[in-house]
Structure formats: structure tokens, C-alpha cells
Write a protein that holds these residues in place. Structure first.
Motif, PDB file in Angstrom:
ATOM      1  N   GLY A  37       2.304   1.679  -3.421  1.00  0.00           N
ATOM      2  CA  GLY A  37       1.288   2.158  -4.356  1.00  0.00           C
ATOM      3  C   GLY A  37       0.997   3.639  -4.182  1.00  0.00           C
ATOM      4  N   ILE A  38       0.981   4.095  -2.932  1.00  0.00           N
ATOM      5  CA  ILE A  38       0.746   5.523  -2.663  1.00  0.00           C
ATOM      6  C   ILE A  38       1.887   6.361  -3.232  1.00  0.00           C
ATOM      7  CG2 ILE A  38       0.615   7.258  -0.830  1.00  0.00           C
ATOM      8  CD1 ILE A  38      -0.881   5.152   0.853  1.00  0.00           C
ATOM      9  N   ILE A  89      -2.348  -0.646  -5.191  1.00  0.00           N
ATOM     10  CA  ILE A  89      -2.869  -0.452  -3.830  1.00  0.00           C
ATOM     11  C   ILE A  89      -3.980  -1.463  -3.532  1.00  0.00           C
ATOM     12  CG2 ILE A  89      -4.099   1.144  -2.306  1.00  0.00           C
ATOM     13  CD1 ILE A  89      -2.676   3.448  -3.759  1.00  0.00           C
ATOM     14  N   ILE A 108       0.837  -1.206   0.000  1.00  0.00           N
ATOM     15  CA  ILE A 108       0.000   0.000   0.000  1.00  0.00           C
ATOM     16  C   ILE A 108       0.871   1.254   0.000  1.00  0.00           C
ATOM     17  CG2 ILE A 108      -1.607   1.362   1.387  1.00  0.00           C
ATOM     18  CD1 ILE A 108      -2.943  -1.246   2.226  1.00  0.00           C
TER      19      ILE A 108
END
Length: 273
Positions: free
Chosen positions: A77-78, A102, A74
Motif C-alpha cells: 500500500g505504501i 493500507i 502495508i
């Protein structure tokens, strides 16, 4: 003008740093995730070979590793989403691919197969943005990494190669040129409006950013951040003030940056209030 260009380049370097860090984190994420899979397979083989009960410690360890992979995925992905969103000249569909990374990370401890499918699609879309960056900066290593990123397991190598390529373009020296590159050509004649807007149609062979515009022979100029993509670009420039000009043709000079080089293009536009 040059202060603004340097600030823009520093901002690009910041976004490239986000992307580089994302791919380094993804390397760790994949190692952690496949370590959990190896533990599960090992436990299953022991059960099949000896008929013993599945080790609770093994299952807990595997679950904890998958939760760690979820968190790292996550975060990665951010970083990817933020970096590509701010690099609008290069992103293509890479920001959408980042969102899939994400979502795929969320499914890691639940249904790993769905995660893998989402990662494959996500990195196929991210490849589009990476290819544009590679073309703009002449860094083939990023292209090679982008291909490997799409395929599970060997994507570990791809992530490392991509991170190295991004790091290399961050360390490239700034070069500038003040002459036209002939990479951006005007289609037709631009229109200048009295409300301060200039309308141009440009055919670009490169990805880049328009960082300033000046109407020659007048006091009107403005700093900008307008992305250019390969192909036809309908560019709208807001000079930020009403324009009081004679109804005639003017030269409009654009400063364009691509990678770590900048150049000017002088175009023609007619004042039509």
C-alpha cells in the motif's frame, strides 16, 4: 530542454517500478492470506468430523501467516500510495484507494471480512489511476489487470497481469515528436501578467505533463512539471521572474509529454500587466 524531459521520464519509470513491485508484493500477500484461511478451514473441518480439539500449531501457523500478510500488504500500500502521489497526472483517486489497501491490511489478523471490503473499494479506486496510465501508454494489459484486481481470489491473476503491463511500459523505447498532436487545445486567449504568471485554459484529450513553457520572441522560458488531465484544465504557469513586455499578443509554446512521447503546442496569450 531534452535533458529535463529525459529526467522526467526516468522519474516516471521509477514510480512505475514502485507500482509494479507493489502488485508483485500483493500477489504474495494474497497467497499468504488465503493460505491462512485454508489452514483455518481445514482445522475446523477436522473438529467437526472427528470432534477433536483445534490444533494449537494450526492456529499459530494461521496467525503468523496473517501477520506476514499484514506486513506485506502495508508495504504494498505504501508503494502504491507513493507511486500514484508522484504520478499526479494519472492518479485520479488511486492514492485514496492505496490508503484503503493500507488500512485493509491492518485488519487482516483482526476482522478479515473488513479487510476484503476495504480491498474491493480500494482497488476499484486504484483502477481509475491504472486506466489513465493504460490510456497514456497504450497498454491494454493494465486495464485487464485493473478489472481483475477488484475481485478477491482472482485478483491474484489481476495483480500479475498489472505488474507485467507496468513492466512493459517501462521497457518501451522513448519516441518524440516536435509537432502539435491536436490533443490539447486552447480555450479563449491566455493572459500574461507582469508578475511572471501566465493563465491558460486548455481542453485536453490526453493525460500528460507540461514540462516547459516559452514566450516566443522573448528570452523568457521555464522548466515545469504541471499535470494535464482529460477535460478542461485551468493552467497557471509561473515563469519565475517579473516580465517586461509590450502590451500585445504573444505566442506561448508548451512542451507536453504523455507516456514516452513529447510534443509542442503553441498557444496565444495577451500581455495584460
Amino acid at each position: 530542454m531534452f535533458v529535463t524531459l529525459n529526467l522526467m521520464i526516468v522519474n516516471e519509470a521509477t514510480e512505475f517500478s514502485k507500482l509494479r513491485n507493489a502488485f508483485l508484493l500483493l500477489t504474495v500477500t494474497e497467497i499468504v492470506y488465503f493460505s491462512s484461511i485454508i489452514i483455518e478451514i481445514t482445522e475446523l473441518l477436522q473438529v467437526l468430523s472427528s470432534g477433536s480439539i483445534v490444533s494449537l500449531n494450526g492456529l499459530i501457523t494461521s496467525l503468523l501467516l496473517q501477520i506476514l500478510a499484514l506486513i506485506l500488504g502495508i508495504i504494498s500500500g505504501i508503494f502504491l500510495y507513493s507511486g500514484f502521489r508522484n504520478l499526479s497526472a494519472y492518479k485520479g483517486r488511486a492514492d485514496t484507494g492505496s490508503l484503503l489497501v493500507i488500512v485493509g491490511s491492518v485488519f487482516i489478523p483482526i476482522i478479515g471480512f473488513i479487510s476484503i471490503i476495504l480491498f474491493i473499494i480500494g482497488f476499484a479506486l486504484i483502477k481509475e489511476g491504472l486506466d489513465r496510465i493504460a490510456n497514456a501508454y497504450g497498454e491494454e494489459l493494465i486495464k485487464h489487470g485493473a478489472i481483475l484486481n477488484v475481485f478477491p481470489i482472482i485478483s491474484i491473476i489481476g495483480f500479475i497481469i498489472t505488474a507485467v503491463g507496468l513492466n512493459r511500459i517501462m521497457n518501451k523505447p522513448l519516441t518524440t515528436t516536435t509537432v502539435s498532436s491536436n490533443q490539447v487545445k486552447e480555450i479563449g486567449l491566455g493572459i500574461i501578467r507582469s508578475n511572471g504568471y501566465i493563465y491558460l485554459t486548455l481542453d485536453s484529450k490526453i493525460y500528460g505533463t507540461i514540462t516547459s513553457a516559452k514566450i516566443e520572441g522573448t528570452p523568457y522560458s521555464v522548466m515545469l512539471s504541471i499535470p494535464l488531465t482529460v477535460g478542461i484544465n485551468n493552467v497557471i504557469i509561473n515563469m519565475g521572474t517579473p516580465l517586461f513586455l509590450s502590451p500585445t499578443q504573444y505566442k506561448v509554446t508548451l512542451v507536453i509529454t504523455t507516456g514516452y512521447s513529447t510534443f509542442t503546442e503553441t498557444l496565444q496569450a495577451i500581455y495584460n500587466p
